[in-house]
Motif scaffolding. Sequence first.
Motif, mmCIF file in Angstrom:
data_model
loop_
_atom_site.group_PDB
_atom_site.id
_atom_site.type_symbol
_atom_site.label_atom_id
_atom_site.label_comp_id
_atom_site.label_asym_id
_atom_site.label_seq_id
_atom_site.Cartn_x
_atom_site.Cartn_y
_atom_site.Cartn_z
ATOM 1 N N SER A 70 82.369 56.474 89.337
ATOM 2 C CA SER A 70 81.088 56.444 90.020
ATOM 3 C C SER A 70 80.439 55.106 89.783
ATOM 4 C CB SER A 70 80.167 57.556 89.471
ATOM 5 O OG SER A 70 80.754 58.811 89.686
ATOM 6 N N ALA A 72 77.515 52.308 89.377
ATOM 7 C CA ALA A 72 76.160 52.335 88.854
ATOM 8 C C ALA A 72 75.178 52.067 89.975
ATOM 9 C CB ALA A 72 76.000 51.275 87.772
ATOM 10 N N GLU A 95 72.087 59.681 90.033
ATOM 11 C CA GLU A 95 73.523 59.573 90.311
ATOM 12 C C GLU A 95 74.236 60.618 89.479
ATOM 13 O OE1 GLU A 95 77.347 56.699 89.560
ATOM 14 O OE2 GLU A 95 75.333 55.920 89.252
ATOM 15 N N THR A 97 77.541 62.986 88.637
ATOM 16 C CA THR A 97 78.972 63.138 88.832
ATOM 17 C C THR A 97 79.232 64.601 89.186
ATOM 18 O OG1 THR A 97 79.330 61.445 87.177
ATOM 19 C CG2 THR A 97 81.230 62.789 87.763
ATOM 20 N N ARG A 299 70.074 61.502 86.344
ATOM 21 C CA ARG A 299 70.320 60.073 86.568
ATOM 22 C C ARG A 299 71.802 59.729 86.550
ATOM 23 N NH1 ARG A 299 71.010 56.071 82.951
ATOM 24 N NH2 ARG A 299 70.315 57.347 81.208
ATOM 25 N N LYS A 300 72.548 60.161 85.531
ATOM 26 C CA LYS A 300 73.967 59.800 85.418
ATOM 27 C C LYS A 300 74.666 60.760 84.483
ATOM 28 C CE LYS A 300 77.642 57.164 85.921
ATOM 29 N NZ LYS A 300 78.602 58.247 85.545
ATOM 30 N N GLY A 613 76.846 49.351 83.532
ATOM 31 C CA GLY A 613 75.958 50.353 82.934
ATOM 32 C C GLY A 613 75.119 49.841 81.785
ATOM 33 N N GLU A 626 76.991 56.496 78.898
ATOM 34 C CA GLU A 626 77.223 57.438 79.997
ATOM 35 C C GLU A 626 78.053 56.828 81.115
ATOM 36 O OE1 GLU A 626 72.904 55.898 80.548
ATOM 37 O OE2 GLU A 626 74.387 56.156 78.963
ATOM 38 N N TYR A 627 78.150 55.492 81.133
ATOM 39 C CA TYR A 627 78.945 54.823 82.172
ATOM 40 C C TYR A 627 80.391 54.564 81.729
ATOM 41 C CZ TYR A 627 74.639 54.086 84.758
ATOM 42 O OH TYR A 627 73.473 54.289 85.449
#
Length: 632
Positions: A70, A72, A95, A97, A299-300, A613, A626-627
Amino acid sequence: MLRFPGKPLTAVVGLGALTLMLALVAACGGAAESPAPATGQTSASQTTTSQSAAPAAPAATEAPAAESRSSAPAATEVPVAAAVTAPTATPETAEVTIDNTPVGTLTVGQKELGPFMGHPALTGNPQIFVLQTAPIGESLLTVSSELKPVGMLAREWSVSPDGSTWTFNLNEGVQFHKGYGEMTAEDVIWGMRQFGAEGSKHPRASNIRGIWENPEGHAIAVDDYTVEVNTGAPWSEVPVNEILTSAGGGGTWIVSKKQSEELGVEEANDQIAGTGPWDLVEYRTGEFWRMEAVTDHWRKTPHFAELQFREIPEESSRVAGFQTGNLDTTLLAFDSLALVEAVDGAEIMRVPGGGESALTFYGQYYVGIGTEDQQPGYDPELPWVSADPDINSEAWKNAAKVRTALSIAIDRQGIVDTLLHGYGSPAVLWDFGQYEESWLPPELRWEYNPERAMQLIAEAGYPDGFSITLTPSLRGAPVEVEACEAIATMWGDIGLDVKFQNLPYTTLRPSLIARNYQGSTCHAGGIRLEPGQGFSGMLSQLHHQAVWNRGVEHPWMDEKVAEHMAEIDSVKRRELAIEIATFMFDNALTGVGLYNFDSLWPVGPNIQPWIEGVRYRDLRNINGYEYIQPRG
């Protein structure tokens, strides 16, 4: 000399250039303007461990099946809010997943975690520094790669033309961990008051009180998603942004008010309900923090199901953990990075402009001398401390000569070339980092002149030298101990008796706050959004209720720094910053620059680099977990 005035470059680099010879190493060896007392309560108690059992020592991280990556959200530059009425909008941040279920464990080696303190009423450094990099909690704002504030929990914000009324429009639908419901404006106001309460350990508690609890102003919930803060007097965006952005040692985050009301501060701390992509599961002081991914996060959503921080103080043990695959990434000394090259599939992720390191001179507490308010650390017998606060007095000039001598005895370029392997640059003053060439007059530069240093010390009345304590503040910066050891050697070469201390920051910091430490520290910080962001660290406890201090309190600094913090005109604020910088340099007062550094983060063979990220508020510690996604 490396400079990063605009958008920082990012790259993944090999380690061939890091195998430089190290022989040269051996050779060179927070505060508001007149804030009112807060009325909130605070708890000084600390938890020591959770009731959960520790997880087994992590095995080599399993690389799950490859997932689609995914991207950023775009880091659209957001103008700094300065005397404008139009709202500052941020890009779309949600965003999630959806198709990729988080799997596997991401394991990170940390130098120091300390007891877990995630509750705003309890937290102080180093927990602020580590916790915001997880992140378990999220702040109202964060910082883009252009070093501009952008929205996080706040989707947009604005400030009135007179700089006294700030309005924050919150993202809707943000959920607290553990089922504590949706975040609202009430949670934000309550949390900020907890951070700023009297007795708070937060380094910018007095700033927070001055902004969020000024008796001449107000902080109100206009509705569930709108916060209006009237500061009662103008505040520039510099101190406001410092406390509202993450990750960083002066930042804040939002947790559930309802949880604390139901459980109490201590129990809520052990199970803290934040809003971040990672939810605390358990911790054990001195060992680990274990967090699980928040699925469908607003958010993520992380790619990994679990995140573990392991406290590993010993450099060799962190290196071994990375080599064996037990750690996916970790904080490593630059000298150890060459060992990463031997790990099959490992890389180094370089983030230029990672931070700055400076030298402080403690004991210069010139406010309240001769009264019951005199600070315990003030001692005019110390060669670098003046017996007279008058800057035109002979005593002041002699103490300034000593401090100048200590500064010009340091071979900054040698530290950059050998210990940092060229990944940085010599620094002039704390707070100015990558802005030095564009902001500071060219005459404000430290020479390296040990002969002149010895001459100045003799002129000040110490021909046979003197003793001084030197302590590295362990803050996660590259070569923070090694560089401080090199400085101790350089000072020894000019005839000083250097007593070198190596303490955990949790042990050192209380003496700094109590103003009873007498010596010098090597202290690192993140790159500032604007020079002068950290000036509040030189305000007095007596007049400004400053919690943490860089070792100097002086009437001139009280006046000028308070003026700087209240100035909403950017041109006038820059002029004030240069005036303060010139005074600091001419007197080698404190915050004498040592070096600016890049951040180099090891990337293990089971994970991919995650440049997109990274949050640029503070790069002394790894962030953007998280990224990070597994390498398929």
